[in-house]
Every structure is written in C-alpha cells, then in structure tokens.
Design an enzyme around this catalytic site. Structure first.
Site, PDB file in Angstrom:
ATOM      1  N   HIS A 244      45.573  38.800  41.990  1.00 52.45           N
ATOM      2  CA  HIS A 244      46.569  38.240  42.910  1.00 52.45           C
ATOM      3  C   HIS A 244      45.797  37.626  44.070  1.00 52.45           C
ATOM      4  O   HIS A 244      44.558  37.619  44.059  1.00 52.45           O
ATOM      5  CB  HIS A 244      47.576  39.290  43.365  1.00 52.45           C
ATOM      6  CG  HIS A 244      46.980  40.416  44.147  1.00 52.45           C
ATOM      7  ND1 HIS A 244      46.102  41.339  43.599  1.00 52.45           N
ATOM      8  CD2 HIS A 244      47.131  40.791  45.459  1.00 52.45           C
ATOM      9  CE1 HIS A 244      45.759  42.225  44.518  1.00 52.45           C
ATOM     10  NE2 HIS A 244      46.350  41.912  45.654  1.00 52.45           N
TER      11      HIS A 244
ATOM     12  N   ASP B  67      41.897  40.251  50.633  1.00 46.89           N
ATOM     13  CA  ASP B  67      40.771  41.134  50.312  1.00 46.89           C
ATOM     14  C   ASP B  67      40.329  41.024  48.862  1.00 46.89           C
ATOM     15  O   ASP B  67      39.298  41.585  48.487  1.00 46.89           O
ATOM     16  CB  ASP B  67      41.107  42.593  50.656  1.00 46.89           C
ATOM     17  CG  ASP B  67      42.298  43.129  49.869  1.00 46.89           C
ATOM     18  OD1 ASP B  67      43.350  42.469  49.877  1.00 46.89           O
ATOM     19  OD2 ASP B  67      42.182  44.212  49.264  1.00 46.89           O
ATOM     20  N   HIS B  68      41.065  40.287  48.044  1.00 45.48           N
ATOM     21  CA  HIS B  68      40.683  40.096  46.639  1.00 45.48           C
ATOM     22  C   HIS B  68      40.053  38.726  46.382  1.00 45.48           C
ATOM     23  O   HIS B  68      39.554  38.478  45.286  1.00 45.48           O
ATOM     24  CB  HIS B  68      41.904  40.283  45.734  1.00 45.48           C
ATOM     25  CG  HIS B  68      42.381  41.698  45.671  1.00 45.48           C
ATOM     26  ND1 HIS B  68      42.189  42.503  44.575  1.00 45.48           N
ATOM     27  CD2 HIS B  68      43.013  42.452  46.599  1.00 45.48           C
ATOM     28  CE1 HIS B  68      42.704  43.708  44.820  1.00 45.48           C
ATOM     29  NE2 HIS B  68      43.208  43.688  46.046  1.00 45.48           N
TER      30      HIS B  68
ATOM     31  N   ASP C  30      46.443  45.490  41.795  1.00 46.47           N
ATOM     32  CA  ASP C  30      47.194  46.210  42.826  1.00 46.47           C
ATOM     33  C   ASP C  30      48.643  46.330  42.385  1.00 46.47           C
ATOM     34  O   ASP C  30      49.293  45.313  42.094  1.00 46.47           O
ATOM     35  CB  ASP C  30      47.122  45.472  44.162  1.00 46.47           C
ATOM     36  CG  ASP C  30      45.815  45.725  44.897  1.00 46.47           C
ATOM     37  OD1 ASP C  30      44.897  46.303  44.283  1.00 46.47           O
ATOM     38  OD2 ASP C  30      45.711  45.333  46.077  1.00 46.47           O
TER      39      ASP C  30
END
Length: 357
Positions: A110, A114-115, A232
């Site tokens: 996604h 932070d990804h 997540d």
C-alpha cells in the site's frame, strides 16, 4: 617483584607508544582489509536454491534505533524481490550485504509513507550501483503509477547529475528511475497472480487496512516452498486462506495494550493530537495474538512478526510484547529483527534461520 612490575610497565608504555606512532599505518591496513572483505562478500550467491527471506526492515513510523522501516527481501535463484521499502531500509540492505543491483522488482502492499519512503534510494542504488539498463519494475495496486511518476520527477535532476559526472557508459541513461506495474483485484476476487516467470509465482490478495485502500498482501511460491506477507491489515480469514499451509507467514503486529499505555501517557502530558493518533492506529492493525491465531488457522509452519509497533528499546520487553501468543499458536514464533534470514530449501520441509548482521 618490583623489578618485574617495572619491566611490565615499561613494556606497556613502549607498546602504547608504538601503537600511537604507527596508528596511521595500522589504520590503513585495517581499512583496506575491511573494504576488500566487504566488496568480496556475496550473500546472495551463497544462499541455497529455494526461497530465502531477509528482513531488511522490521520497524514502523515510531522511532526505533534498531529497526529500519518495513522491508523484506525475497531472494530466489539470484533474483531479489523487495516487499515494501521503508525509511533506512536501503542502507540496512547494504549493511546486510545484499546487492541492490540484484533487485528484480519492488512490490508495494500500500502507499503509506513508511512503506514507500525508501523507494528513491532503492531506484538510484539499483541503477547506478547495479549497472541496470532498464528502470525498476514497481508492482503494486492501482495508484502506484502516481507514486512512481512523482519519484521519477523528484529524482530527475539527480539522475542527470550522475550521468554527467560518471558518463553514459558507466551510468546507463535508460536504467534510471522506476516503471509502474499496476494491478487491480476486482471486488469479490480472492487473489491475482502478479508475477509468474522462471518457476517463481507471486500472488496478491486484498487485505483490510481501511481507510487505506487498496491494500494487499503477497504470497511467493517456488519449487514446493511458500511464504506469505500479510501487509498492513486487521485480522482477516483471507490471510489464513492465502497461507493454506505456507512455510512462512510474515505478519505485521501491533501490541494494543502497549500502544494504549502510550495513548494514556500522551493524554496525561496534554499532547492530545498524539494521544488521538495512538488511539486511531489500534483499529487497523493486527495484535501479536491475532497474528498467532491467523497462523494457526492457516496452518503456517512458522510465524514471523514484523512491522513491530511500538518500538522495543530493550530485549526485556519482548516477552511482554508476545504475551498470549504461545496459547494461540503452537508453532515456532519469531519476533522479527533486521538482518534475520529464513531459508526454505527447494523441495524440502526445513526452515533454516540465520542472522546477517
């Protein structure tokens, strides 16, 4: 005895003086040996045939000095696939001894910051250091196009600087940046194959991280071995279904009790905004116990927890973080740390665990 002591003292002083006198020469030799050893290190070439998973980032947006942002490397037959690329993960990849130039594709679960906040550095390192002549394929759900286009634009000047400095023969102009490979899983559809080459199959499946949508997890299959990444999400039966006896389930985890304690502390300190955020993040993640329940339902052979929330500044907290997990799942559970290696040799049942840091 006094004479012996005096002799020892003189020898120590002489040794210390010699060390000071020759420290530049000693430093020169030590550095040269370290560089030679580091350059010659080939982690990928030493891995067994099968699926090899390296945790290159097990952290979250919360500060954690021991963990980079979310990132896992899946290495199969010399090809490296990166699942998410959080802040600091590319530097951690280098510390581990993995070569960014071996990256076959980046897969995004996604588009939370932070990804994806290590993407620009990964694209640059793969291109400039790896000598790639084509952009990095970035596989992700619809919306990945905008992310890739934005980063390409942001790094456009940097790319020209590097070509001008090193020359087009060294920094191949056609290899810069990334290229989006979007996919869309129709409503009600359980999964979609997003990569199928050379015996490597990668399947995406939808997860629930609302209001963030789309959000997906991934399953890798190769020569009878399998690994599933939850992405997540809240606890979902579909993750257990995607696992379906998988060798390794890498699942995100948030300890709600610990985050609740942080929420209360922020509220007590009058920091209402952060208290609200701590309350909010509890409703779209999975607790360690819920991840263990998913591993049991999916008959996973091993559960690895990653995307650790909150940070665990010292090891004593690990048992508290994992409270209740053993009762929910009787298989092996690993609290993920950066640098951990899990090897699934082809056509076998074993899971070999190591540490590359």
């Amino acid at each position: 005895m006094k004479k012996l002591g005096l002799v020892v003292l003189i020898l120590l002083l002489l040794a210390g003086a010699a060390a000071l006198l020759f420290r530049e020469q000693v430093g020169d030799r030590l550095f040269a040996r370290a560089v030679e050893s580091g350059v010659a290190r080939d982690v990928i070439g030493g891995l067994p045939d099968g699926i090899n998973v390296v945790l290159c980032g097990t952290g979250s947006p919360l500060p954690d000095p021991s963990r980079a942002g979310p990132c896992s490397a899946v290495i199969i037959d010399g090809k490296m696939f990166i699942v998410d690329i959080g802040g600091g993960a590319v530097r951690k990849i280098g510390m581990i001894g993995l070569n960014p130039g071996a990256t076959e594709a980046l897969l995004l679960t996604h588009f939370h910051s932070d990804h994806i906040d290590g993407m620009g550095e990964l694209m640059m390192q793969r291109w400039a250091g790896g000598g790639r002549d084509a952009p990095l394929p970035v596989i992700g759900p619809e919306g990945v196009e905008a992310v890739v286009e934005g980063l390409n634009a942001s790094y456009a000047a940097d790319a020209q600087y590097r070509i001008a400095h090193h020359g087009a023969a060294t920094i191949l102009p056609t290899g810069k940046g990334g290229v989006a490979r979007p996919f869309a899983i129709a409503e009600g559809q359980a999964e979609m194959v997003v990569y199928d080459q050379d015996g490597i199959k990668i399947t995406a499946f939808p997860v629930d991280h609302r209001p963030i949508a789309p959000a997906v997890g991934y399953r890798f299959d190769y020569k009878g071995r399998s690994v599933v990444f939850s992405g997540d999400t809240v606890k979902l039966p579909s993750i257990a279904k995607a696992c379906n006896g998988c060798d390794l389930l890498v699942h995100e985890a948030l300890n709600a009790e610990m985050v609740g304690t942080m929420e209360q502390a922020f509220a007590k300190a009058g920091r209402k905004r952060l208290a609200k955020i701590m309350a909010d993040i509890q409703n779209y993640h999975t607790t360690p116990v819920e991840a263990a329940e998913t591993a049991k339902a999916g008959k996973a052979k091993m559960l690895v927890l990653s995307h650790i929330v909150p940070a665990l500044p010292f090891g004593y907290l690990e048992s508290y973080y994992l409270k209740g997990v053993d009762a929910a799942y009787d298989g092996p559970v690993v609290l993920g740390k950066d640098g951990m290696l899990f090897s699934l040799p082809a056509n076998k049942d074993s899971i070999e665990q190591g540490d590359l840091l």
